[in-house]
Design a protein around this motif. Sequence first.
Motif, PDB file in Angstrom:
ATOM      1  N   TRP A 185      50.585  52.839  43.447  1.00  0.00           N
ATOM      2  CA  TRP A 185      49.610  51.764  43.283  1.00  0.00           C
ATOM      3  C   TRP A 185      49.928  50.528  44.122  1.00  0.00           C
ATOM      4  O   TRP A 185      49.157  49.588  44.154  1.00  0.00           O
ATOM      5  CB  TRP A 185      49.579  51.353  41.817  1.00  0.00           C
ATOM      6  N   GLN A 186      51.076  50.528  44.802  1.00  0.00           N
ATOM      7  CA  GLN A 186      51.536  49.314  45.463  1.00  0.00           C
ATOM      8  C   GLN A 186      50.552  48.827  46.535  1.00  0.00           C
ATOM      9  O   GLN A 186      50.277  47.627  46.656  1.00  0.00           O
ATOM     10  CB  GLN A 186      52.904  49.543  46.086  1.00  0.00           C
ATOM     11  N   GLU A 187      50.002  49.750  47.312  1.00  0.00           N
ATOM     12  CA  GLU A 187      49.076  49.362  48.378  1.00  0.00           C
ATOM     13  C   GLU A 187      47.830  48.706  47.795  1.00  0.00           C
ATOM     14  O   GLU A 187      47.313  47.721  48.339  1.00  0.00           O
ATOM     15  CB  GLU A 187      48.692  50.585  49.221  1.00  0.00           C
ATOM     16  N   LEU A 188      47.342  49.242  46.688  1.00  0.00           N
ATOM     17  CA  LEU A 188      46.165  48.673  46.048  1.00  0.00           C
ATOM     18  C   LEU A 188      46.476  47.293  45.491  1.00  0.00           C
ATOM     19  O   LEU A 188      45.664  46.362  45.586  1.00  0.00           O
ATOM     20  CB  LEU A 188      45.679  49.601  44.940  1.00  0.00           C
ATOM     21  N   ALA A 189      47.665  47.127  44.908  1.00  0.00           N
ATOM     22  CA  ALA A 189      48.071  45.822  44.386  1.00  0.00           C
ATOM     23  C   ALA A 189      48.106  44.787  45.501  1.00  0.00           C
ATOM     24  O   ALA A 189      47.663  43.640  45.333  1.00  0.00           O
ATOM     25  CB  ALA A 189      49.433  45.926  43.702  1.00  0.00           C
ATOM     26  N   GLU A 190      48.616  45.182  46.656  1.00  0.00           N
ATOM     27  CA  GLU A 190      48.681  44.265  47.795  1.00  0.00           C
ATOM     28  C   GLU A 190      47.289  43.907  48.286  1.00  0.00           C
ATOM     29  O   GLU A 190      47.031  42.763  48.678  1.00  0.00           O
ATOM     30  CB  GLU A 190      49.501  44.899  48.913  1.00  0.00           C
ATOM     31  N   HIS A 191      46.373  44.860  48.241  1.00  0.00           N
ATOM     32  CA  HIS A 191      44.985  44.615  48.649  1.00  0.00           C
ATOM     33  C   HIS A 191      44.358  43.547  47.760  1.00  0.00           C
ATOM     34  O   HIS A 191      43.730  42.602  48.226  1.00  0.00           O
ATOM     35  CB  HIS A 191      44.196  45.926  48.581  1.00  0.00           C
ATOM     36  N   TRP A 192      44.555  43.689  46.447  1.00  0.00           N
ATOM     37  CA  TRP A 192      43.936  42.747  45.505  1.00  0.00           C
ATOM     38  C   TRP A 192      44.628  41.394  45.487  1.00  0.00           C
ATOM     39  O   TRP A 192      44.028  40.391  45.096  1.00  0.00           O
ATOM     40  CB  TRP A 192      43.919  43.355  44.097  1.00  0.00           C
ATOM     41  N   SER A 193      45.889  41.340  45.865  1.00  0.00           N
ATOM     42  CA  SER A 193      46.605  40.068  45.859  1.00  0.00           C
ATOM     43  C   SER A 193      46.454  39.303  47.166  1.00  0.00           C
ATOM     44  O   SER A 193      46.955  38.183  47.293  1.00  0.00           O
ATOM     45  CB  SER A 193      48.089  40.293  45.562  1.00  0.00           C
ATOM     46  N   ALA A 194      45.752  39.886  48.134  1.00  0.00           N
ATOM     47  CA  ALA A 194      45.557  39.221  49.425  1.00  0.00           C
ATOM     48  C   ALA A 194      44.767  37.922  49.238  1.00  0.00           C
ATOM     49  O   ALA A 194      43.860  37.852  48.402  1.00  0.00           O
ATOM     50  CB  ALA A 194      44.821  40.155  50.391  1.00  0.00           C
ATOM     51  N   PRO A 195      45.092  36.886  50.000  1.00  0.00           N
ATOM     52  CA  PRO A 195      44.382  35.607  49.874  1.00  0.00           C
ATOM     53  C   PRO A 195      42.873  35.740  50.040  1.00  0.00           C
ATOM     54  O   PRO A 195      42.107  35.041  49.374  1.00  0.00           O
ATOM     55  CB  PRO A 195      44.991  34.762  50.998  1.00  0.00           C
ATOM     56  N   GLU A 196      42.440  36.647  50.920  1.00  0.00           N
ATOM     57  CA  GLU A 196      41.000  36.811  51.148  1.00  0.00           C
ATOM     58  C   GLU A 196      40.291  37.276  49.886  1.00  0.00           C
ATOM     59  O   GLU A 196      39.197  36.809  49.558  1.00  0.00           O
ATOM     60  CB  GLU A 196      40.754  37.820  52.284  1.00  0.00           C
ATOM     61  N   PHE A 197      40.917  38.210  49.154  1.00  0.00           N
ATOM     62  CA  PHE A 197      40.289  38.711  47.934  1.00  0.00           C
ATOM     63  C   PHE A 197      40.329  37.659  46.839  1.00  0.00           C
ATOM     64  O   PHE A 197      39.389  37.517  46.057  1.00  0.00           O
ATOM     65  CB  PHE A 197      40.977  39.997  47.477  1.00  0.00           C
ATOM     66  N   GLN A 198      41.409  36.891  46.781  1.00  0.00           N
ATOM     67  CA  GLN A 198      41.487  35.813  45.800  1.00  0.00           C
ATOM     68  C   GLN A 198      40.423  34.757  46.057  1.00  0.00           C
ATOM     69  O   GLN A 198      39.852  34.188  45.117  1.00  0.00           O
ATOM     70  CB  GLN A 198      42.880  35.190  45.813  1.00  0.00           C
ATOM     71  N   ALA A 199      40.127  34.504  47.325  1.00  0.00           N
ATOM     72  CA  ALA A 199      39.074  33.547  47.662  1.00  0.00           C
ATOM     73  C   ALA A 199      37.712  34.053  47.195  1.00  0.00           C
ATOM     74  O   ALA A 199      36.880  33.284  46.706  1.00  0.00           O
ATOM     75  CB  ALA A 199      39.063  33.299  49.174  1.00  0.00           C
ATOM     76  N   VAL A 200      37.483  35.363  47.329  1.00  0.00           N
ATOM     77  CA  VAL A 200      36.234  35.948  46.845  1.00  0.00           C
ATOM     78  C   VAL A 200      36.108  35.768  45.332  1.00  0.00           C
ATOM     79  O   VAL A 200      35.050  35.379  44.821  1.00  0.00           O
ATOM     80  CB  VAL A 200      36.148  37.452  47.222  1.00  0.00           C
TER      81      VAL A 200
END
Length: 199
Positions: free
Chosen positions: A145-160
């Motif tokens: 699950w690590q890759e998915l966690a990194e995807h969701w924790s990316a600043p771009e996704f947090q901005a969304v």
Amino acid sequence: MPGKGFWGEGMELFRELFGCCPDALEEIKALPLRWDEERFSFWLKQDFPFVEALYRFQVGLLKEAPHPHRAPLVQALMATVEELDWLLSQGADPREPVHPVRQEYIALLQEMEGLSYPYRLVFFYFLNRLFLEAWNAHVEGDGPWQELAEHWSAPEFQAVLFDLEVMAQGQVEGLDPGVLEHYLARILEMEKKTWSLLL
């Protein structure tokens, strides 16, 4: 893995919406999930049909969005497309039978498509934030699950997510509290059932 409090910024609306069901999130976080690669892989592959349904839900939102909402919703839609691509790369097969719990959640999304834009935007924000709150509570350490966690924790996704909260906050006033409570409770129920597939 994001640390505790990672989602602590910009959650005023999320806390407000939980007025309907104050203990529900804690119940989800307290589920005694069993983590192993095979179990997680099945759970993840079964996420594909739900995310596909969520993509269609977002397309409907975008069609009705006022101009100021369009750019954030386009970014959210692209994040969903990227997630679908990632799930396919993890072995998800669109032809596989869909688990009844996932079918039930998809049916709820389809039902909510009949609601007006303000309700749908609030519920879209809520289910995203709710899932990530549960994810942050349960998924720790290294694993598939690590890759998915990194995807969701990316600043771009947090901005969304932040933009979605601001947009949803502007829609809440004037909505029927009974309708809000009804669907918020059902989203919570479906999240609990979905995470319970890992029991």
